[in-house]
Enzyme design. Structure first.
Site, PDB file in Angstrom:
ATOM      1  CE1 TYR A   1      34.833 -19.154   4.930  1.00  0.00           C
ATOM      2  CE2 TYR A   1      32.595 -18.365   5.310  1.00  0.00           C
ATOM      3  CZ  TYR A   1      33.657 -19.184   5.664  1.00  0.00           C
ATOM      4  OH  TYR A   1      33.537 -20.032   6.741  1.00  0.00           O
TER       5      TYR A   1
ATOM      6  CE  LYS B   1      33.941 -22.599   4.461  1.00  0.00           C
ATOM      7  NZ  LYS B   1      34.604 -23.810   4.930  1.00  0.00           N
TER       8      LYS B   1
END
Ligand code: NAD
Length: 273
Positions: free
Chosen positions: A166, A170
């Site tokens: 993740y 990001k």
């Protein structure tokens, strides 16, 4: 306040009843924008889907077009942009909000399966690329001007254990944002990435289930995630979807015309750059 009347916005991943995409779509509609709202197909998952969001936007007196498309499939994305421009004639604002659910990726890297890593990059990063490319082509073709707003995360600025896939996606969204901002500046198209802190959307149910240690149930894990966050946020509460939607409405507006390539954090002061 931000005067988006006459503008058309496309928000991806907008179907979640408590989700950030829905909150952003409604906020832009309150400012006067018409909306194209996207998510995966109507039958996937058990959460309320796009028709409810469309009704809420129409209740605000704005028009709304639901488009089911996988943001990581180029043909579907291009068809979505074509459907949006056929209906409204233009797209002025793109919000890349769709995100893969938290799940088997929330493990230490040494246990992280390739498929779990790939799914996160596919939706969060490739989806942002494909939607930005399709909408930027349209914005350039019609003579420039526009807003692209990517939803990154505080996990796009700070590493978090068990969030490697993740965080990678990001952080990458922020790099992509800066490069695209430079490329599109001559056309007066701004590109920014909002970095929210933890928000109590449906996503954190998935996250709690994935992160709960053996013997701890998901609701207990969810409670402890929220308690820990509340204890650490200087402004004393969780990030709300409305906090992020307000930032999106500002970045979409004329008042933000001179802001590009930025990554504002919206987390009550928990992480300061
Ligand atoms: P959510 O899971 O409620 O919303 C994500 C939406 O994206 C869902 O409706 C899902 O169906 C949709 N989606 C997933 N894959 C898709 C695909 N391939 N094509 C189209 N749609 C797809 O989560 P949320 O909390 O509302 O998160 C929205 C965004 O905000 C995500 O990018 C997330 O990473 C980011 N974010 C969330 C938090 C948080 O704490 N909730 C914090 C920081 C950033």
């Amino acid at each position: 306040m931000y005067h988006l009347k006459g503008k058309v916005a496309l928000v991806t991943g907008a179907a979640g009843a408590q989700g950030l995409g829905r909150a952003i779509a409604l906020r832009l509609a309150q400012e006067g924008a018409d909306l194209v709202v996207n998510d995966l197909s109507e039958v996937s998952g058990s959460r309320p889907r796009l028709p409810a969001v469309v009704r809420e936007i129409e209740a605000l007196g704005r028009r709304a077009l639901p488009v089911y498309a996988d943001v990581a499939e180029a043909k579907q994305v291009d068809a979505m942009v074509a459907a949006a421009t056929a209906e409204f004639g233009r797209i002025d604002i793109l919000v890349n909000n769709a995100g893969a659910p938290a799940g088997p990726d929330r493990v230490p890297v040494v246990e992280l399966e390739e498929e779990a890593f790939d799914l996160i990059q596919r939706v969060n990063l490739k989806g942002t690329f494909l939607c930005s490319r399709a909408v930027a082509r349209h914005m350039i073709a019609r003579g420039g001007g526009g807003r692209i707003i990517n939803i990154s995360s505080t996990a796009g600025k700070h590493g978090v254990a068990k969030f490697a896939a993740y965080c990678a996606s990001k952080f990458a969204v922020r790099g992509f944002t800066q490069s695209l901002a430079l490329e599109l500046a001559p056309q007066q198209i701004t590109v920014n990435a909002i970095c929210p802190g933890l928000i109590a959307t449906e996503r954190i149910d998935d996250m709690a289930a994935a992160l709960a240690p053996p013997g701890v149930d998901a609701s207990e894990q969810r409670r402890s995630m929220i308690t820990n966050t509340l204890a650490s946020v200087p402004l004393g509460r969780m990030t709300e979807t409305s906090d992020v939607a307000n930032m999106a409405a500002f970045l979409a507006s004329d008042q933000a015309a001179f802001i590009t390539g930025s990554s504002p954090t919206v987390d009550g002061g928990l992480h300061m750059d």
